[in-house]
Design an enzyme around this catalytic site. Structure first.
Site, PDB file in Angstrom:
ATOM      1  N   ASP A 190       0.792  -1.231   0.000  1.00  0.00           N
ATOM      2  CA  ASP A 190       0.000   0.000   0.000  1.00  0.00           C
ATOM      3  C   ASP A 190       0.824   1.281   0.000  1.00  0.00           C
ATOM      4  O   ASP A 190       0.258   2.358   0.078  1.00  0.00           O
ATOM      5  CB  ASP A 190      -0.919   0.008   1.234  1.00  0.00           C
ATOM      6  CG  ASP A 190      -2.197   0.800   1.003  1.00  0.00           C
ATOM      7  OD1 ASP A 190      -2.561   1.009  -0.155  1.00  0.00           O
ATOM      8  OD2 ASP A 190      -2.819   1.209   1.995  1.00  0.00           O
ATOM      9  N   ASP A 412     -10.286  -7.271   7.879  1.00  0.00           N
ATOM     10  CA  ASP A 412      -9.652  -6.120   7.244  1.00  0.00           C
ATOM     11  C   ASP A 412      -9.763  -4.866   8.099  1.00  0.00           C
ATOM     12  O   ASP A 412      -8.961  -3.945   7.951  1.00  0.00           O
ATOM     13  CB  ASP A 412     -10.303  -5.838   5.885  1.00  0.00           C
ATOM     14  CG  ASP A 412      -9.983  -6.900   4.871  1.00  0.00           C
ATOM     15  OD1 ASP A 412      -8.819  -7.325   4.797  1.00  0.00           O
ATOM     16  OD2 ASP A 412     -10.900  -7.320   4.141  1.00  0.00           O
TER      17      ASP A 412
END
Length: 679
Positions: A190, A412
């Site tokens: 990310d 998540d």
């Protein structure tokens, strides 16, 4: 979120993948910072190989194995039997906060994990593969909340990251005791993708210099260890798949790698789909430019002119972009298949060709059942994907392995509520998000739960197993893993001065084949559902080598068929037949100082429809094309040739078509003079 309306438009404004967040930090014991004593036995280091996943034995994280087995025991029966199989596959160990290095009362520290891997290696005749995620950059996850890290995006934070996080990890991984292990490191999911697409966000603009310096530092430390392999995260096809993102992304990764001591050699490869659910393959949507109702499939709302529908095609294209940016062709690609299977009763089992508009056609045939490609948090209906596998497409494909980096069953993230003050609205099952083009979609998070990132999520795990593809519930545990037979009777059925036509035969046992990939040399030039293909835009009097592979609905790929060589005929030399002619106009759609995107419009000035067209030009500066869409290109020095794709070769008299490309440069960016020929 602002997705591009067409390929050259601005890139998406936020990433679509999210990752496991840090748990509460545990105190780092002083002993963890001290190298292992010299009296401990050492091993001869294994050779640094091109693909560490090939010929190795996986190390299983005992913490995760315990979680899976506990759930399987609790559920029991057929469900528990299928769930228990998950424990036999390797998942990565996440160093997602400084305290994870030492471990805590419920999670082993890095040294303890390495010691267990070393014990396994002592009884193994093959090298043991150990996977670890390096994930604690300053200002981590700048575009969202679910996985924000513990270190601030400041100069002091960078020092803390280097000295308190990377240095201790590198010291452990570099200990001679573990030199016989193959250690695969997944570096900072990310991070660098955010440096490409999210600079409009203040947090990301602030964090980017620390991302770049931090990744450079990590590569320098880890590449210096001979048995450590480094893989940088490249998001996924739904994030960087647009050409306006892919070219700049390749340049960003090259910029960071070239700043290291070893340059591009410090990177063994790249990984996509980390903790995401984008399918590895869309078996019934192999051609993003297929016309339905007069529109290409990639114009559907779900894809928004992103030509890459799955990770397989995205990784191959990104590999080509990385090579163009300076990485060696041997650089490998990994795909995280831990949650992208999309099985279950809603998965299409055959092509539905009845819809007459692109949106209905895509909805009916895509295996990715998210309502919006931007949904990423605890996605409802997802399933475990292909098992970890080395060379899933053979040795000639840049994808060297499927891996499970995100452990299936770990949440998540949670969403803000009275009891969960730190959360992400995208994890709220009742929430919505927009695509930047006026459309609103549900988050598609599993309803009824609010579980912090990284915590065990039983309902999600049960769903992932139930929807696994290939199925985990079969007696063999693997579902359909048998590849189809290779196409036979590959032959050249015709040639012109600019094309080679091919035909082949599908074997009678090729049940379930959904398409064929056609390769010119080592480059895939098309995916088709028929047993013939015409490769166009070629050079006259030139020999080209081809092979074809078959793929079935489970994503299994055949061995290559026999290679055939086709030689184009001599050029007619006339620039086209009677009534042919064309012009080409050039415009720059965006320029960011070190690269740009451009559009070219090809207009038929003749009196009859074209059969093919070619545009050529010579750069006046150091411009270099890194990617092109809606045309096939080649270059020799500063000379560029762009020829039609098979689907846009015909232009009606007076009509036009267009193609675009991304390129890099330094200095001035003078527009070239284009020459267009048509036949």
């Amino acid at each position: 979120m602002s997705h591009p309306a067409r390929p050259p438009a601005p890139p998406p404004a936020r990433p679509l993948a999210r990752f496991r967040a840090a748990a509460a930090a545990a105190a780092l014991g002083a002993a963890m910072l001290v190298p292992v004593a010299a009296s401990q036995s050492a091993h001869a280091a294994v050779t640094h190989v091109a693909n560490p996943y090939l010929g190795s034995t996986p190390y299983l994280n005992p913490d995760y194995v315990s979680e899976v087995n506990a759930q399987a025991t609790a559920d029991g029966g057929t469900t528990g039997t299928a769930e228990a199989k998950v424990a036999s596959y390797q998942t990565a160990i996440w160093m997602d906060h400084i305290g994870a290095i030492a471990g805590d009362s419920t999670h082993l520290g890095l040294k303890a994990q390495l010691d267990k891997a070393e014990t396994q290696a002592a009884g193994s005749s093959t090298p043991v593969l150990f996977e670890v995620v390096i994930y604690d950059l300053p200002g981590r996850d700048c575009a969202a909340l679910a996985s924000n890290g513990e270190i601030p995006a400041t100069a002091a934070g960078l020092t803390e990251y280097e000295s308190q996080y990377v240095d201790p990890i590198a010291a452990l991984l570099g200990t001679s005791t573990y030199s016989n292990l193959r250690i695969s490191t997944i570096i900072e999911p990310d991070s660098l993708p955010n440096a490409v697409t999210n600079q409009s966000k203040t947090a990301c603009a602030t964090a980017t210099p620390y991302y770049e310096t931090g990744v450079e530092y990590t590569l320098n430390k880890l590449h210096a260890i001979p048995n450590v392999y480094t893989y940088l995260d490249i998001g996924h096809s739904g994030w960087l798949g647009w050409s306006s993102n892919m070219g700049p992304a390749a340049q960003e990764f090259a910029k960071v790698a070239k700043a290291t001591t070893a340059g591009v050699a410090s990177v063994d490869g790249f990984i996509s789909d980390t903790a995401n659910t984008t399918p590895t393959d869309e078996p019934f949507l192999p051609n993003s430019t297929l016309q339905v109702g007069g529109q290409p499939l990639d114009s559907a709302n779900f894809y928004q002119y992103n030509p890459y529908f799955d990770e397989h095609t995205y990784d191959e294209a990104m590999h080509a972009s990385m090579v163009s940016a300076g990485f060696p062709s041997t650089v490998g690609m990994l795909i995280d298949t831990s949650r992208n299977g999309w099985g279950g009763s809603s998965r299409p089992t055959a092509l539905n060709s009845s819809p007459t508009d692109v949106n209905s056609y895509v909805t009916a045939n895509k295996v990715d059942k998210r309502p919006f490609r931007g949904d990423w948090c605890n996605v409802n209906g997802a399933g475990i994907g292909s098992r970890p596998t080395a060379q899933p497409y053979g040795s000639s494909d840049p994808i060297i392995a499927y891996v499970w980096i995100k452990p299936p069953g770990e949440s998540d993230g949670d969403y803000p509520s009275g009891t969960h003050t730190h959360g992400d609205p995208h994890c709220d099952p009742s929430g919505t998000q927009t695509d930047g083009n006026g459309n609103t979609y549900p988050t598609d998070a599993i309803p009824g739960y609010d579980i912090p990132a990284g915590n065990w999520f039983a309902a999600q795990f049960q769903q992932l197993v139930a929807n696994s593809y290939p199925a985990l519930g079969s007696s063999s545990g693997g579902g359909d893993t048998t590849p189809p037979s290779a196409p036979t009777n590959l032959a050249v059925s015709g040639t012109t001065s600019s094309s080679v036509s091919l035909t082949w035969t599908a074997s009678t046992d090729n049940v379930g084949v959904t398409g064929y990939a056609v390769y010119r040399g080592s480059t895939k030039v098309a995916t088709v559902t028929t047993t013939s293909y015409t490769d166009t835009g070629l050079t006259a009097s030139t020999a080209y080598s081809y092979h074809v592979t078959a793929q079935d609905a489970a994503g299994n790929v055949s061995a290559s068929s026999a290679t055939v060589t086709g030689t184009t005929s001599a050029s007619s030399g006339g620039g086209g037949g009677a009534g042919s002619g064309c012009t080409a106009s050039y415009s720059v759609s965006s320029d960011w100082g070190s690269g740009f995107n451009a559009n070219v419009t090809v207009t038929n000035t003749g009196t009859s429809a074209t059969k093919s067209w070619t545009v050529t030009w010579t750069w006046g500066g150091n411009q270099t094309v890194s990617s092109m869409w809606n045309a096939v290109y080649s270059h020799s020095g500063s000379a560029v040739t762009a020829a039609n794709e098979p689907y846009n070769n015909v232009i009606a008299a007076g009509g036009n078509t267009s193609f675009g490309f991304g390129a890099t440069y330094s200095g001035t960016n003078t527009a070239p003079t284009l020459t267009c020929t048509a036949s």
